[in-house]
Design a protein around this motif. Structure first.
Motif, mmCIF file in Angstrom:
data_model
loop_
_atom_site.group_PDB
_atom_site.id
_atom_site.type_symbol
_atom_site.label_atom_id
_atom_site.label_comp_id
_atom_site.label_asym_id
_atom_site.label_seq_id
_atom_site.Cartn_x
_atom_site.Cartn_y
_atom_site.Cartn_z
ATOM 1 N N VAL A 144 0.920 -1.214 0.055
ATOM 2 C CA VAL A 144 -0.109 -0.048 -0.063
ATOM 3 C C VAL A 144 0.625 1.447 0.112
ATOM 4 C CG1 VAL A 144 -2.049 1.160 1.224
ATOM 5 C CG2 VAL A 144 -1.662 -1.230 1.258
ATOM 6 N N PRO A 145 1.008 1.805 -1.186
ATOM 7 C CA PRO A 145 1.727 3.329 -1.272
ATOM 8 C C PRO A 145 1.270 4.349 -0.296
ATOM 9 C CG PRO A 145 1.298 2.246 -3.292
ATOM 10 C CD PRO A 145 0.314 1.569 -2.481
ATOM 11 N N LYS A 146 2.372 5.079 -0.076
ATOM 12 C CA LYS A 146 1.883 6.312 1.008
ATOM 13 C C LYS A 146 0.487 7.156 0.427
ATOM 14 C CE LYS A 146 3.750 10.659 2.730
ATOM 15 N NZ LYS A 146 5.032 11.602 2.880
ATOM 16 N N GLU A 147 0.658 7.428 -0.968
ATOM 17 C CA GLU A 147 -0.466 8.218 -1.453
ATOM 18 C C GLU A 147 -1.898 7.411 -1.094
ATOM 19 O OE1 GLU A 147 3.208 9.150 -4.141
ATOM 20 O OE2 GLU A 147 2.107 7.269 -3.029
ATOM 21 N N VAL A 148 -1.923 6.080 -1.275
ATOM 22 C CA VAL A 148 -3.058 5.634 -1.030
ATOM 23 C C VAL A 148 -3.589 5.682 0.430
ATOM 24 C CG1 VAL A 148 -4.188 3.082 -1.191
ATOM 25 C CG2 VAL A 148 -2.544 3.912 -3.007
ATOM 26 N N TRP A 149 -2.569 5.372 1.454
ATOM 27 C CA TRP A 149 -2.941 5.600 2.922
ATOM 28 C C TRP A 149 -3.344 6.963 3.216
ATOM 29 C CZ3 TRP A 149 -4.398 2.155 5.819
ATOM 30 C CH2 TRP A 149 -3.600 0.977 6.101
ATOM 31 N N ALA A 170 -8.709 12.767 -12.015
ATOM 32 C CA ALA A 170 -7.671 12.407 -11.311
ATOM 33 C C ALA A 170 -7.461 13.294 -10.133
ATOM 34 C CB ALA A 170 -6.305 12.420 -12.222
ATOM 35 N N ASP A 171 -6.655 12.803 -8.998
ATOM 36 C CA ASP A 171 -6.802 13.867 -7.931
ATOM 37 C C ASP A 171 -5.506 14.555 -7.874
ATOM 38 O OD1 ASP A 171 -4.676 11.554 -7.547
ATOM 39 O OD2 ASP A 171 -5.259 11.183 -5.740
ATOM 40 N N CYS A 172 -4.407 14.228 -8.975
ATOM 41 C CA CYS A 172 -3.499 15.239 -9.512
ATOM 42 C C CYS A 172 -3.251 15.316 -10.914
ATOM 43 C CB CYS A 172 -2.398 15.004 -8.551
ATOM 44 S SG CYS A 172 -1.789 13.318 -8.668
ATOM 45 N N ASP A 173 -2.636 16.301 -11.392
ATOM 46 C CA ASP A 173 -2.232 16.097 -12.886
ATOM 47 C C ASP A 173 -0.795 16.118 -12.941
ATOM 48 O OD1 ASP A 173 -1.660 18.739 -12.222
ATOM 49 O OD2 ASP A 173 -3.366 19.562 -13.512
ATOM 50 N N THR A 174 0.001 16.562 -12.061
ATOM 51 C CA THR A 174 1.545 16.101 -12.031
ATOM 52 C C THR A 174 1.919 15.617 -10.921
ATOM 53 O OG1 THR A 174 1.316 18.836 -12.926
ATOM 54 C CG2 THR A 174 3.608 18.035 -11.815
ATOM 55 N N LEU A 175 2.882 14.558 -11.258
ATOM 56 C CA LEU A 175 3.393 13.792 -10.227
ATOM 57 C C LEU A 175 4.858 13.648 -10.382
ATOM 58 C CD1 LEU A 175 1.379 10.604 -11.593
ATOM 59 C CD2 LEU A 175 0.806 11.727 -9.215
ATOM 60 N N SER A 176 5.442 13.398 -9.202
ATOM 61 C CA SER A 176 6.935 13.015 -9.114
ATOM 62 C C SER A 176 7.199 11.717 -10.004
ATOM 63 C CB SER A 176 7.465 12.979 -7.889
ATOM 64 O OG SER A 176 8.524 12.103 -7.791
ATOM 65 N N SER A 177 8.257 11.873 -10.827
ATOM 66 C CA SER A 177 8.868 10.737 -11.483
ATOM 67 C C SER A 177 9.275 9.468 -10.802
ATOM 68 C CB SER A 177 9.843 10.984 -12.411
ATOM 69 O OG SER A 177 10.979 11.394 -11.734
ATOM 70 N N GLY A 178 9.334 9.721 -9.572
ATOM 71 C CA GLY A 178 9.823 8.772 -8.664
ATOM 72 C C GLY A 178 8.861 7.783 -7.969
ATOM 73 N N LYS A 179 8.136 7.306 -8.921
ATOM 74 C CA LYS A 179 7.008 5.989 -8.715
ATOM 75 C C LYS A 179 5.971 6.613 -7.675
ATOM 76 C CE LYS A 179 10.048 2.105 -9.398
ATOM 77 N NZ LYS A 179 10.601 0.861 -8.872
ATOM 78 N N THR A 180 5.421 7.728 -7.871
ATOM 79 C CA THR A 180 4.314 8.159 -7.141
ATOM 80 C C THR A 180 2.881 7.659 -7.677
ATOM 81 O OG1 THR A 180 4.438 10.289 -8.475
ATOM 82 C CG2 THR A 180 5.466 10.155 -6.354
ATOM 83 N N ILE A 181 1.914 7.936 -7.015
ATOM 84 C CA ILE A 181 0.439 7.424 -7.385
ATOM 85 C C ILE A 181 -0.459 8.646 -7.724
ATOM 86 C CG2 ILE A 181 -1.422 6.078 -6.664
ATOM 87 C CD1 ILE A 181 1.081 4.513 -6.618
ATOM 88 N N ALA A 182 -1.204 8.383 -8.931
ATOM 89 C CA ALA A 182 -2.238 9.142 -9.037
ATOM 90 C C ALA A 182 -3.784 8.287 -8.958
ATOM 91 C CB ALA A 182 -2.217 9.828 -10.458
ATOM 92 N N HIS A 183 -4.741 8.688 -8.274
ATOM 93 C CA HIS A 183 -5.722 7.989 -8.274
ATOM 94 C C HIS A 183 -6.901 8.537 -9.251
ATOM 95 C CE1 HIS A 183 -4.125 7.711 -4.115
ATOM 96 N NE2 HIS A 183 -4.763 6.590 -3.976
ATOM 97 N N ILE A 184 -7.463 7.767 -10.174
ATOM 98 C CA ILE A 184 -8.289 8.269 -11.050
ATOM 99 C C ILE A 184 -9.621 7.424 -11.037
ATOM 100 C CG2 ILE A 184 -9.146 8.360 -13.662
ATOM 101 C CD1 ILE A 184 -6.030 8.327 -14.140
ATOM 102 N N THR A 185 -10.541 8.461 -10.587
ATOM 103 C CA THR A 185 -12.133 7.922 -10.193
ATOM 104 C C THR A 185 -12.550 7.811 -11.754
ATOM 105 O OG1 THR A 185 -12.123 9.106 -8.119
ATOM 106 C CG2 THR A 185 -14.126 8.340 -9.210
ATOM 107 N N VAL A 186 -13.365 6.635 -12.092
ATOM 108 C CA VAL A 186 -13.731 6.611 -13.428
ATOM 109 C C VAL A 186 -15.337 6.174 -13.074
ATOM 110 C CG1 VAL A 186 -13.710 4.933 -15.331
ATOM 111 C CG2 VAL A 186 -11.584 5.500 -14.127
ATOM 112 N N GLU A 187 -16.107 6.966 -13.702
ATOM 113 C CA GLU A 187 -17.580 6.817 -13.746
ATOM 114 C C GLU A 187 -18.321 6.676 -15.056
ATOM 115 O OE1 GLU A 187 -18.624 9.705 -10.124
ATOM 116 O OE2 GLU A 187 -17.911 10.660 -11.965
ATOM 117 N N VAL A 188 -19.261 6.001 -14.879
ATOM 118 C CA VAL A 188 -20.271 5.817 -16.239
ATOM 119 C C VAL A 188 -21.113 6.890 -16.155
ATOM 120 C CG1 VAL A 188 -21.996 4.006 -17.337
ATOM 121 C CG2 VAL A 188 -19.659 3.352 -16.579
#
Length: 806
Positions: free
Chosen positions: A326-331, A705-723
């Motif tokens: 569980v990555p930090k961003e998920v926690w 997405a919860d962010c549009d710019t990420l660090s290149s060092g293996k960071t996480i974006a959460h994307i909510t997908v809806e119908v």
């Protein structure tokens, strides 16, 4: 604490979380050791040797959980989510490029029964899969290539009541250090006094010398405030130059200290330095939060002198499709969503968790109950065909209890004592479950609020053993830290009351035993009681809210989790306030109406027959039914009253808050449109509102997405997908199959739809939405560039999200 009139802990401790570069060990130069490992899900004893041929092994980076990559199967155990275990080996080829005289390898967690070899030499074994541990590699390192090999034995995969994962599932660090350095977890401090005017802080520093040392050895402690300004400093010499561990204390005095609180988690930085003949040879930085804890058998709990209710949840360590990694961003997202519904405390169920979680609780302002184990000297039932179904298994951790439990408890406290968030040390969960395994004559003719597996069983282990073990483990905690109380989560209070267990701890946790609060408070007036594990029912909360002597509760659970599942198909236990994707469920919104200070309103719906009075806290916010069908609309709000509108016109009259159920409701015939509830004050002014709208057919995919710019060092974006339909309304009855495509320096970690009964393949890039939604975890791969994430589905208009890795 045999005189428990009032337990006041001038904790403040903020023993502190070590900053990440210290990797929690408090000495040396630490670097992550996660990249370029080799893995094989097999067992060959020659895998420990240097010349073993691993050329065909899988290449991967840590952390890694191989169980979550397995195939869900009804032939596997329900207790661990119908996922496999096994035996696996990890190998890493590396060279030491620095000139430090000593090197250590530090594992934050490896599940389980690990054996670590360096160049064929056994460094050590650690059976507990949740405990962090370190080995000295120095004697076996050589010039040129070295090989580190780790064997993980999770062949007894049904060894837990919930999903554990398998493998090296937390970070690994290599530490370079001098011959003389601070000891592992050897820097800490505790406030001996704390007031608005002044804090006095005793800093404890242990120094490890691997050989005799001549000359002057000195330690220095400096405290910096949040802005980086020095506020206190003190030095002291170490006279003992002989090899071994020497200890030194200094006192720091701080004027007008800032306190760590839930709304303002103020953190200082403690810098400790070690000098030899005036030259700095080691240092450590530790974040610090100052606060006081007070426990009283009649008044409950106070933080910094403010009496309050602990609104807690229990959390396991997995994250649905991500398993145990569980990555930090998920926690961070999970904790943010828990805080938004009023949660102020976390129970680490039922074991020490990843260091990053404690760091986040320090930063975000949560109280934490740290817990050592779920099992002691005998195995508990592990259900394999569904919870409380069929014949159980009896694998577990009991076989290494006697050899390791005192070391495990000690290491938990030493590792985590610096976190200001921690306010309770728990030595065990439900180890007193009646007849699972202990028994006592009191069980004849007695009932509890959980399955008891019958009355007294003379052939079962004697419950009196529990108190003796509790005394041992409580002593392990108090030897290191007396600033916080020791607790235990009791499942069978009626039985444990006959033992020494309640007196062995300082604060007594009751699991699902609200019916004994008044009786036991009267019988044991000096006992400090709280709900260490409770259901989500309104009555369980009233037992806390309306009784000063009950200081709080920990609801089972904060989020849905894998394992402890029902009959197939079922991935896990569906009790969370948040779902597998950490979105609030209806019961999460209901909890917000009870716990939040800010205005809250929510509405959910379900069909009902005329004359029924069933009130649900699990009503989804759906507004699609047959015309004229009788629908119950339930409103969860903390407003004094609420009304219901359909397309702006009142369809449900203003009703007062119902303190018997916590729910306001209206029964109305279904009509399509926008349904809105307004929570109002006593004058009719709107405080908050919540709307749901009838949807049409699925038309398109919408993603954010919860962010549009990420660090290149293996960071996480959460994307909510809806119908959504043609008007952009979410189709909450939709179950369309979504496919994720990624271009650029990122990869898909998983698609989580939060459907507990969906037993499909979670390792690919396709997943059905549930309640019209799913969550995509996107992780950068280490390079810079544009990332394009596209979502498609047959007959639906697709969509794309653009991210940037910098």
């Amino acid at each position: 604490m045999k005189s428990k009139i009032t337990l006041i802990l001038m904790c403040l401790l903020a023993w502190a979380t070590y900053l990440p570069l210290q990797a929690q060990v408090s000495f040396g130069k630490a670097e992550k050791f996660n990249e370029d490992w080799l893995f094989s899900l097999s067992d060959d004893s020659l895998s420990r040797t240097n010349n073993f041929d691993d050329s065909k092994w899988r290449k991967l980076d840590l952390p890694h959980d191989w169980s979550i990559e397995g195939q869900l199967s009804p032939t596997l155990a329900s207790c661990t989510g119908y996922l496999p275990g096994g035996i696996g080996w990890y190998r890493k080829h590396f060279q030491v490029t620095d000139d430090a005289p000593r090197h250590y390898i530090y594992f934050e967690g490896a599940y389980n029964r690990s054996e670590v070899y360096l160049n064929g030499h056994l460094l050590g074994k650690r059976p507990n899969g949740y405990i962090s541990f370190m080995y000295d590699m120095t004697p076996y390192l050589k010039e040129g290539e070295n090989v580190l090999a780790v064997r993980i034995d999770h062949s007894r995969y049904a060894d837990s009541r919930w999903y554990t994962g398998s493998g090296i599932y937390r970070d690994v660090w290599m530490i370079a250090a001098p011959e003389t350095h601070f000891a592992q977890w050897g820097v800490g401090w505790q406030a001996t006094s704390l007031s608005d005017k002044r804090a006095s802080i005793a800093v404890d520093m242990q120094v490890e010398k691997h050989r005799d040392i001549t000359g002057t050895l000195k330690v220095k402690a400096t405290l910096y405030n949040k802005e980086g300004k020095q506020v206190a400093q003190q030095s002291a010499g170490i006279k003992d130059g002989k090899s071994g561990i020497a200890q030194q204390h200094v006192t720091l005095n701080v004027s007008k200290p800032n306190r760590w609180d839930l709304d303002n988690p103020y953190l200082y930085t403690l810098k400790t330095e070690l000098f030899h003949n005036g030259n700095k040879i080691d240092e450590c930085e530790t974040r610090v939060g100052l606060r006081t804890l007070q426990f009283d058998p009649n008044k409950g709990f106070a933080l910094n002198g403010n009496w309050m209710k602990v609104k807690g949840v229990c959390l396991h360590h997995d994250a649905g499709v991500l398993g145990a990694v569980v990555p930090k961003e998920v926690w961070e997202r999970r904790l943010t969503n828990l805080k938004s519904i009023g949660v102020n405390a976390i129970r680490m169920s039922h074991n020490p968790q990843a260091p990053v979680l404690y760091d986040l609780c320090d930063e975000m302002g949560f109280l934490v109950m740290d817990e050592a184990s779920d099992e002691w000297e005998f195995p508990k039932r592990k259900w394999v065909q569904g919870w409380n179904v069929g014949e159980p298994s009896f694998d577990g951790s009991f076989d290494f209890f006697e050899e390791w439990i005192e070391q495990d408890v000690t290491d938990m406290v030493r590792r985590d004592r610096n976190h200001p968030c921690i306010f309770l040390w728990s030595i065990g969960n439900e180890v007193d479950y009646p007849n699972d395994p202990y028994s006592h004559p009191i069980l004849d003719g007695t009932t509890i609020n959980q399955p008891m597996f019958g009355g007294y069983k003379p052939d079962a282990p004697d419950a009196m053993r529990i108190g003796k073990i509790a005394k041992r483990l409580a002593a392990c905690v108090r030897k290191i830290d007396t600033s916080r109380p020791v607790t235990g989560a009791l499942a069978g209070v009626v039985m444990s009351n006959q033992t020494e267990y309640p007196e062995a701890v300082d604060v007594v946790g009751y699991n699902y035993t609200e019916n004994r609060y008044d009786e036991d408070h009267a019988t044991y007036p000096d006992r400090i009681i709280y709900g260490s594990e409770t259901g989500v029912g309104f009555d369980a909360w009233l037992a806390v809210r309306d009784k000063d002597f009950i200081f709080g509760q920990f609801i089972w659970t904060g989020t849905d989790y894998l394992g402890e599942a029902g009959r197939w198909p079922s991935r896990g236990l569906y009790t969370g306030l948040l779902d597998f994707g950490s979105f609030p469920k209806p019961r999460g919104h209901f909890r917000a109406s009870l716990w939040c200070e800010h205005p809250v309103t929510y509405i959910g719906t379900y069909p009902i027959k005329e004359g029924q009075d069933w009130l649900s806290q699990d009503a989804w916010d759906i507004w699609n039914y047959e015309p004229g069908q009788l629908i119950r609309v339930v409103c969860y709000t903390n407003a004094p009253q609420a009304r219901l509108l359909l397309d702006g016109k009142e369809i449900g009259k203003m009703k007062p808050y119902d303190d018997k159920s916590g729910i306001i409701y209206w029964d109305i015939p279904y009509q399509a449109g926008e349904l809105k509830a307004e929570g109002c004050d006593t004058n009719g002014n709107v405080l908050s509102n919540y709307s749901i709208t009838s949807s049409g057919r699925p038309y398109a995919i919408r993603a954010s997405a919860d962010c549009d710019t990420l660090s290149s060092g293996k960071t996480i974006a959460h994307i909510t997908v809806e119908v959504v339909d043609e008007k952009g309304t979410v189709v909450k009855l939709g179950d369309n199959n979504i496919t994720c495509h990624i271009e650029g320096p990122a990869k898909l970690l998983g698609l989580e739809n939060s459907d507990n009964s969906d037993m499909g393949d979670y390792t690919d890039n396709r997943q059905r939405v549930y309640h019209g939604r799913l969550l995509a975890y996107i992780q950068t791969t280490g390079e810079k560039g544009e990332i394009r994430v596209k979502f498609t589905s047959p007959l639906l208009k697709d969509t794309e999200v653009t991210l940037h890795a910098e």
